[in-house]
Design an enzyme around this catalytic site. Structure first.
Site, PDB file in Angstrom:
ATOM      1  N   GLU A  57      -9.326 -11.127  -7.655  1.00  0.00           N
ATOM      2  CA  GLU A  57      -8.451  -9.896  -7.415  1.00  0.00           C
ATOM      3  C   GLU A  57      -7.370 -10.212  -8.517  1.00  0.00           C
ATOM      4  O   GLU A  57      -7.009  -8.970  -9.218  1.00  0.00           O
ATOM      5  CB  GLU A  57      -7.963  -9.925  -6.041  1.00  0.00           C
ATOM      6  CG  GLU A  57      -8.989  -9.276  -5.251  1.00  0.00           C
ATOM      7  CD  GLU A  57      -8.624  -9.445  -3.821  1.00  0.00           C
ATOM      8  OE1 GLU A  57      -7.393  -9.891  -3.348  1.00  0.00           O
ATOM      9  OE2 GLU A  57      -9.320  -9.238  -2.813  1.00  0.00           O
ATOM     10  N   HIS A  70      -1.979  -5.494   1.611  1.00  0.00           N
ATOM     11  CA  HIS A  70      -3.286  -6.203   1.647  1.00  0.00           C
ATOM     12  C   HIS A  70      -3.021  -7.615   1.210  1.00  0.00           C
ATOM     13  O   HIS A  70      -2.105  -7.941   0.282  1.00  0.00           O
ATOM     14  CB  HIS A  70      -4.167  -5.550   0.529  1.00  0.00           C
ATOM     15  CG  HIS A  70      -5.384  -6.460  -0.109  1.00  0.00           C
ATOM     16  ND1 HIS A  70      -6.591  -6.661   0.669  1.00  0.00           N
ATOM     17  CD2 HIS A  70      -5.405  -7.323  -1.196  1.00  0.00           C
ATOM     18  CE1 HIS A  70      -7.560  -7.641   0.156  1.00  0.00           C
ATOM     19  NE2 HIS A  70      -6.717  -7.795  -1.207  1.00  0.00           N
ATOM     20  N   TYR A 117     -12.376  -3.702  -3.124  1.00  0.00           N
ATOM     21  CA  TYR A 117     -13.161  -3.598  -1.574  1.00  0.00           C
ATOM     22  C   TYR A 117     -14.616  -3.348  -1.797  1.00  0.00           C
ATOM     23  O   TYR A 117     -14.935  -2.668  -0.792  1.00  0.00           O
ATOM     24  CB  TYR A 117     -12.451  -2.468  -1.053  1.00  0.00           C
ATOM     25  CG  TYR A 117     -10.837  -2.623  -0.528  1.00  0.00           C
ATOM     26  CD1 TYR A 117     -10.389  -3.778   0.143  1.00  0.00           C
ATOM     27  CD2 TYR A 117      -9.909  -1.757  -1.066  1.00  0.00           C
ATOM     28  CE1 TYR A 117      -9.235  -3.974   0.314  1.00  0.00           C
ATOM     29  CE2 TYR A 117      -8.665  -1.905  -0.551  1.00  0.00           C
ATOM     30  CZ  TYR A 117      -8.193  -2.919   0.042  1.00  0.00           C
ATOM     31  OH  TYR A 117      -6.925  -3.133   0.532  1.00  0.00           O
ATOM     32  N   ASN A 170      -2.535   0.268   6.586  1.00  0.00           N
ATOM     33  CA  ASN A 170      -1.829  -0.833   7.156  1.00  0.00           C
ATOM     34  C   ASN A 170      -0.983  -1.665   6.520  1.00  0.00           C
ATOM     35  O   ASN A 170      -0.795  -2.860   6.443  1.00  0.00           O
ATOM     36  CB  ASN A 170      -3.163  -1.964   7.928  1.00  0.00           C
ATOM     37  CG  ASN A 170      -3.847  -2.579   6.740  1.00  0.00           C
ATOM     38  OD1 ASN A 170      -3.866  -1.937   5.520  1.00  0.00           O
ATOM     39  ND2 ASN A 170      -4.734  -3.322   7.218  1.00  0.00           N
ATOM     40  N   LYS A 192       0.771  -1.168  -0.051  1.00  0.00           N
ATOM     41  CA  LYS A 192      -0.032   0.004   0.009  1.00  0.00           C
ATOM     42  C   LYS A 192       0.930   1.219   0.012  1.00  0.00           C
ATOM     43  O   LYS A 192       2.057   1.236   0.093  1.00  0.00           O
ATOM     44  CB  LYS A 192      -0.878   0.034   1.235  1.00  0.00           C
ATOM     45  CG  LYS A 192      -2.011  -1.462   1.140  1.00  0.00           C
ATOM     46  CD  LYS A 192      -2.817  -1.228   2.361  1.00  0.00           C
ATOM     47  CE  LYS A 192      -4.178  -2.227   2.116  1.00  0.00           C
ATOM     48  NZ  LYS A 192      -5.031  -2.215   3.020  1.00  0.00           N
TER      49      LYS A 192
HETATM   50  P1  CMP Z   1      -7.282  -4.964   3.901  1.00  0.00           P
HETATM   51  O1  CMP Z   1      -6.750  -6.206   4.477  1.00  0.00           O
HETATM   52  O2  CMP Z   1      -6.527  -4.324   2.468  1.00  0.00           O
HETATM   53  O3  CMP Z   1      -8.695  -5.087   3.549  1.00  0.00           O
HETATM   54  C1  CMP Z   1      -9.626  -4.295   3.627  1.00  0.00           C
HETATM   55  C2  CMP Z   1      -8.882  -2.805   4.270  1.00  0.00           C
HETATM   56  O4  CMP Z   1      -9.984  -2.090   4.866  1.00  0.00           O
HETATM   57  C3  CMP Z   1      -8.213  -3.184   5.399  1.00  0.00           C
HETATM   58  O5  CMP Z   1      -7.063  -3.688   4.971  1.00  0.00           O
HETATM   59  C4  CMP Z   1      -8.040  -1.848   5.792  1.00  0.00           C
HETATM   60  O6  CMP Z   1      -6.911  -1.141   5.192  1.00  0.00           O
HETATM   61  C5  CMP Z   1      -9.360  -1.343   5.784  1.00  0.00           C
HETATM   62  N1  CMP Z   1     -10.087  -1.365   7.185  1.00  0.00           N
HETATM   63  C6  CMP Z   1     -10.623  -2.736   7.564  1.00  0.00           C
HETATM   64  N2  CMP Z   1     -11.478  -2.504   8.764  1.00  0.00           N
HETATM   65  C7  CMP Z   1     -11.053  -1.130   9.091  1.00  0.00           C
HETATM   66  C8  CMP Z   1     -11.611  -0.181  10.061  1.00  0.00           C
HETATM   67  N3  CMP Z   1     -12.362  -1.062  11.236  1.00  0.00           N
HETATM   68  N4  CMP Z   1     -11.278   0.908  10.080  1.00  0.00           N
HETATM   69  C9  CMP Z   1     -10.705   1.563   9.096  1.00  0.00           C
HETATM   70  N5  CMP Z   1     -10.166   0.678   7.834  1.00  0.00           N
HETATM   71  C10 CMP Z   1     -10.269  -0.650   7.904  1.00  0.00           C
END
Ligand code: CMP
Length: 143
Positions: free
Chosen positions: A128, A117, A51, A114, A11
């Protein structure tokens, strides 16, 4: 041996930290091999597709803004039980809960930013990978 393919997205915040090489090394050290790779700036439609299940969540706008803010690196990874093992190497979605040694523990800034992914299931991986890569951009069984 269950040979699988999965998708990871490095990311924008991880790109800004210059840890592309370190992240790929963690996968390769764990026998998850790169069989597809590209760097690009995702657009609104691509983020919505990837998403889609989150589109009505409160955090979706922030996620959209973040994921389109800078380039990402897309990886197709191949290996034994690749989908689950990729998620173990990545760590918990929320870095507060991520265990030491995982990518998110080391590079995530918060639950949205974070760092990386990983496809959540076989179905998600297929969806995907074939949305983001053409078949001739993937080099399967290179080892
Ligand atoms: P990812 O694993 O890429 O899949 C969905 C993404 O949404 C996740 O990582 C985070 O980047 C985001 N995400 C998931 N849950 C939350 C949350 N509770 N608050 C904010 N962002 C979230």
């Amino acid at each position: 041996m269950v040979l699988e393919h999965t998708l990871s997205i490095i990311k924008p915040n991880a790109i800004n930290k210059h840890v592309i090489g370190d992240i790929i090394k963690r996968f390769e050290d764990n026998k998850l091999f790169v069989v597809g790779l590209k760097m690009l700036k995702l657009n609104f439609h691509q983020v919505l597709f990837i998403y889609n299940e989150h589109k009505n969540k409160l955090f979706f706008n922030d996620l959209l803004k973040f994921m389109t803010s800078n380039p990402v690196v897309l990886l197709v990874l191949e290996g034994d039980n690749a989908i689950n093992r990729n998620r173990l190497i990545i760590g918990h979605t929320n870095p507060i809960h991520a265990i030491p040694g995982t990518i998110r523990k080391d590079y995530a800034d918060n639950i949205t930013e974070n760092a990386i992914h990983g496809s959540a299931s076989k179905e998600a991986a297929k969806k995907e990978i074939y949305y983001l890569f053409k078949k001739d951009e993937i080099y399967k069984k290179i080892y």
